[in-house]
Design an enzyme around this catalytic site. Structure first.
Site, PDB file in Angstrom:
ATOM      1  N   TYR A   1      79.571  85.703  55.001  1.00 62.24           N
ATOM      2  CA  TYR A   1      80.240  84.654  55.763  1.00 62.24           C
ATOM      3  C   TYR A   1      81.628  84.407  55.171  1.00 62.24           C
ATOM      4  O   TYR A   1      82.594  84.198  55.886  1.00 62.24           O
ATOM      5  CB  TYR A   1      79.405  83.374  55.727  1.00 62.24           C
ATOM      6  CG  TYR A   1      78.031  83.560  56.311  1.00 62.24           C
ATOM      7  CD1 TYR A   1      77.848  83.571  57.697  1.00 62.24           C
ATOM      8  CD2 TYR A   1      76.919  83.744  55.498  1.00 62.24           C
ATOM      9  CE1 TYR A   1      76.597  83.755  58.252  1.00 62.24           C
ATOM     10  CE2 TYR A   1      75.660  83.922  56.044  1.00 62.24           C
ATOM     11  CZ  TYR A   1      75.495  83.939  57.410  1.00 62.24           C
ATOM     12  OH  TYR A   1      74.255  84.126  57.955  1.00 62.24           O
TER      13      TYR A   1
ATOM     14  N   ASN B   1      75.377  82.423  69.058  1.00 56.09           N
ATOM     15  CA  ASN B   1      75.317  83.638  69.850  1.00 56.09           C
ATOM     16  C   ASN B   1      74.381  84.683  69.279  1.00 56.09           C
ATOM     17  O   ASN B   1      74.820  85.716  68.803  1.00 56.09           O
ATOM     18  CB  ASN B   1      76.721  84.225  69.965  1.00 56.09           C
ATOM     19  CG  ASN B   1      77.592  83.300  70.756  1.00 56.09           C
ATOM     20  OD1 ASN B   1      77.661  83.391  71.969  1.00 56.09           O
ATOM     21  ND2 ASN B   1      78.246  82.394  70.063  1.00 56.09           N
TER      22      ASN B   1
ATOM     23  N   CYS C   1      74.625  90.568  63.884  1.00 57.22           N
ATOM     24  CA  CYS C   1      74.774  89.468  62.938  1.00 57.22           C
ATOM     25  C   CYS C   1      73.770  89.568  61.798  1.00 57.22           C
ATOM     26  O   CYS C   1      73.851  88.818  60.842  1.00 57.22           O
ATOM     27  CB  CYS C   1      74.696  88.117  63.641  1.00 57.22           C
ATOM     28  SG  CYS C   1      73.493  88.002  64.936  1.00 57.22           S
ATOM     29  N   HIS C   2      72.841  90.508  61.888  1.00 62.38           N
ATOM     30  CA  HIS C   2      71.918  90.681  60.768  1.00 62.38           C
ATOM     31  C   HIS C   2      72.629  91.325  59.583  1.00 62.38           C
ATOM     32  O   HIS C   2      72.106  91.337  58.485  1.00 62.38           O
ATOM     33  CB  HIS C   2      70.716  91.528  61.196  1.00 62.38           C
ATOM     34  CG  HIS C   2      71.077  92.892  61.661  1.00 62.38           C
ATOM     35  ND1 HIS C   2      71.544  93.146  62.937  1.00 62.38           N
ATOM     36  CD2 HIS C   2      71.057  94.082  61.024  1.00 62.38           C
ATOM     37  CE1 HIS C   2      71.780  94.447  63.035  1.00 62.38           C
ATOM     38  NE2 HIS C   2      71.501  95.028  61.912  1.00 62.38           N
TER      39      HIS C   2
ATOM     40  N   GLU D   1      68.002  99.952  58.107  1.00 62.38           N
ATOM     41  CA  GLU D   1      69.302 100.612  58.064  1.00 62.38           C
ATOM     42  C   GLU D   1      69.620 101.168  56.686  1.00 62.38           C
ATOM     43  O   GLU D   1      70.737 101.586  56.415  1.00 62.38           O
ATOM     44  CB  GLU D   1      70.391  99.625  58.513  1.00 62.38           C
ATOM     45  CG  GLU D   1      70.185  99.183  59.957  1.00 62.38           C
ATOM     46  CD  GLU D   1      71.314  98.294  60.451  1.00 62.38           C
ATOM     47  OE1 GLU D   1      72.135  97.851  59.633  1.00 62.38           O
ATOM     48  OE2 GLU D   1      71.352  98.058  61.668  1.00 62.38           O
TER      49      GLU D   1
END
Length: 107
Positions: free
Chosen positions: A30, A52, A60-61, A89
DNA sequence: TATTTGACCAAGA
DNA sequence: ATCTTGGCCAAAT
Protein backbone atom coordinates in the site's frame (compact mmCIF):
# COMPACT_ATOMS: atom_id res chain seq x y z
CA UNK A 1 -8.18 23.47 -11.86
CA UNK A 2 -4.93 23.61 -9.90
CA UNK A 3 -2.35 20.87 -9.94
CA UNK A 4 -2.99 19.42 -6.51
CA UNK A 5 -6.64 19.08 -7.19
CA UNK A 6 -5.88 17.33 -10.43
CA UNK A 7 -3.62 14.92 -8.61
CA UNK A 8 -6.43 14.08 -6.24
CA UNK A 9 -9.05 13.78 -8.92
CA UNK A 10 -8.32 10.29 -10.19
CA UNK A 11 -6.97 8.94 -6.97
CA UNK A 12 -8.74 5.60 -7.02
CA UNK A 13 -8.21 5.18 -10.70
CA UNK A 14 -4.48 5.66 -10.31
CA UNK A 15 -4.45 3.03 -7.62
CA UNK A 16 -6.12 0.53 -9.91
CA UNK A 17 -3.89 1.30 -12.84
CA UNK A 18 -0.77 0.76 -10.78
CA UNK A 19 -2.15 -2.41 -9.28
CA UNK A 20 -2.70 -3.80 -12.73
CA UNK A 21 1.00 -3.34 -13.47
CA UNK A 22 2.18 -5.66 -10.75
CA UNK A 23 3.45 -8.79 -12.49
CA UNK A 24 2.51 -12.27 -11.51
CA UNK A 25 4.82 -13.68 -8.90
CA UNK A 26 5.55 -10.26 -7.43
CA UNK A 27 3.78 -8.08 -4.89
CA UNK A 28 3.59 -4.43 -3.97
CA UNK A 29 2.54 -2.66 -0.81
CA UNK A 30 0.00 0.00 0.00
CA UNK A 31 2.84 2.31 0.82
CA UNK A 32 4.70 1.72 -2.42
CA UNK A 33 1.60 2.55 -4.38
CA UNK A 34 1.13 5.70 -2.36
CA UNK A 35 4.69 6.66 -3.10
CA UNK A 36 4.25 6.00 -6.80
CA UNK A 37 1.20 8.22 -6.86
CA UNK A 38 2.89 10.88 -4.80
CA UNK A 39 0.71 10.87 -1.71
CA UNK A 40 0.85 9.65 1.87
CA UNK A 41 -2.67 8.32 1.82
CA UNK A 42 -1.74 4.76 2.69
CA UNK A 43 -5.09 4.07 4.19
CA UNK A 44 -7.00 5.60 1.36
CA UNK A 45 -5.23 3.17 -0.97
CA UNK A 46 -6.68 0.31 0.97
CA UNK A 47 -10.10 1.89 0.88
CA UNK A 48 -9.93 2.34 -2.86
CA UNK A 49 -9.10 -1.32 -3.41
CA UNK A 50 -11.72 -2.45 -0.98
CA UNK A 51 -14.33 -0.54 -2.87
CA UNK A 52 -13.47 -2.41 -6.04
CA UNK A 53 -13.03 -6.07 -5.40
CA UNK A 54 -12.63 -6.88 -9.07
CA UNK A 55 -10.01 -9.62 -8.95
CA UNK A 56 -10.02 -10.34 -12.67
CA UNK A 57 -8.98 -6.95 -13.94
CA UNK A 58 -7.32 -5.70 -10.81
CA UNK A 59 -5.03 -8.15 -9.02
CA UNK A 60 -5.44 -6.58 -5.62
CA UNK A 61 -4.26 -9.81 -4.03
CA UNK A 62 -0.77 -8.70 -5.04
CA UNK A 63 -0.95 -5.72 -2.72
CA UNK A 64 0.16 -6.35 0.85
CA UNK A 65 1.22 -4.45 3.96
CA UNK A 66 4.73 -3.04 4.20
CA UNK A 67 5.58 -5.28 7.13
CA UNK A 68 4.95 -8.30 4.93
CA UNK A 69 1.61 -9.28 6.41
CA UNK A 70 -1.14 -9.92 3.94
CA UNK A 71 -3.64 -7.16 4.54
CA UNK A 72 -7.10 -7.88 3.25
CA UNK A 73 -8.97 -9.20 0.30
CA UNK A 74 -12.55 -8.89 -0.84
CA UNK A 75 -13.44 -6.69 2.06
CA UNK A 76 -11.96 -8.74 4.85
CA UNK A 77 -8.62 -8.72 6.63
CA UNK A 78 -6.74 -12.00 6.77
CA UNK A 79 -8.63 -13.47 3.88
CA UNK A 80 -7.43 -16.96 3.14
CA UNK A 81 -8.27 -16.70 -0.50
CA UNK A 82 -5.59 -14.05 -0.86
CA UNK A 83 -2.95 -16.29 0.62
CA UNK A 84 -3.98 -19.11 -1.63
CA UNK A 85 -3.83 -16.96 -4.76
CA UNK A 86 -0.37 -15.68 -3.93
CA UNK A 87 1.01 -19.12 -3.22
CA UNK A 88 -0.43 -20.26 -6.49
CA UNK A 89 1.63 -17.59 -8.22
CA UNK A 90 4.78 -18.89 -6.64
CA UNK A 91 5.07 -16.65 -3.60
CA UNK A 92 6.07 -18.33 -0.39
CA UNK A 93 4.30 -17.29 2.77
CA UNK A 94 5.62 -18.22 6.16
CA UNK A 95 3.72 -17.45 9.33
CA UNK A 96 1.40 -15.26 7.29
CA UNK A 97 4.29 -13.05 6.22
CA UNK A 98 5.81 -12.41 2.83
CA UNK A 99 9.50 -11.80 2.26
CA UNK A 100 9.36 -8.39 0.66
CA UNK A 101 13.08 -8.28 -0.05
CA UNK A 102 12.45 -11.09 -2.41
CA UNK A 103 9.08 -10.41 -3.95
CA UNK A 104 8.56 -6.66 -3.89
CA UNK A 105 7.98 -5.13 -7.29
CA UNK A 106 9.20 -1.56 -7.66
CA UNK A 107 7.40 0.74 -10.05
C1' DT B 1 -20.43 21.14 6.11
C1' DA B 2 -18.67 18.00 9.83
C1' DT B 3 -17.55 13.60 11.52
C1' DT B 4 -16.29 8.83 11.07
C1' DT B 5 -14.19 5.00 8.83
C1' DG B 6 -10.56 2.02 7.16
C1' DA B 7 -7.55 -4.22 3.15
C1' DC B 8 -2.19 1.34 6.53
C1' DC B 9 2.45 2.92 8.73
C1' DA B 10 6.18 3.76 12.05
C1' DA B 11 7.75 4.17 16.48
C1' DG B 12 7.83 2.40 21.13
C1' DA B 13 5.55 5.62 26.69
C1' DA C 1 7.98 -11.15 18.61
C1' DT C 2 3.47 -8.99 19.54
C1' DC C 3 0.39 -5.04 20.95
C1' DT C 4 -0.76 0.00 21.43
C1' DT C 5 -0.74 4.66 19.91
C1' DG C 6 -0.88 8.62 17.12
C1' DG C 7 -0.75 10.10 12.49
C1' DC C 8 -2.17 9.93 7.82
C1' DC C 9 -5.93 11.16 3.92
C1' DA C 10 -9.63 10.01 0.44
C1' DA C 11 -14.41 8.45 0.74
C1' DA C 12 -18.43 7.37 2.87
C1' DT C 13 -21.97 8.79 6.22
Amino acid sequence: MNIEKKMRYNFSKRVWELTKKIPKGKVSTYKEIAKAIGTKAYRAIGNALKKNPYPIRIPCHRVVCSDGSLGGYKGKTNNKEKKRLLEKEGIKIEKNKINLKKYLYRF
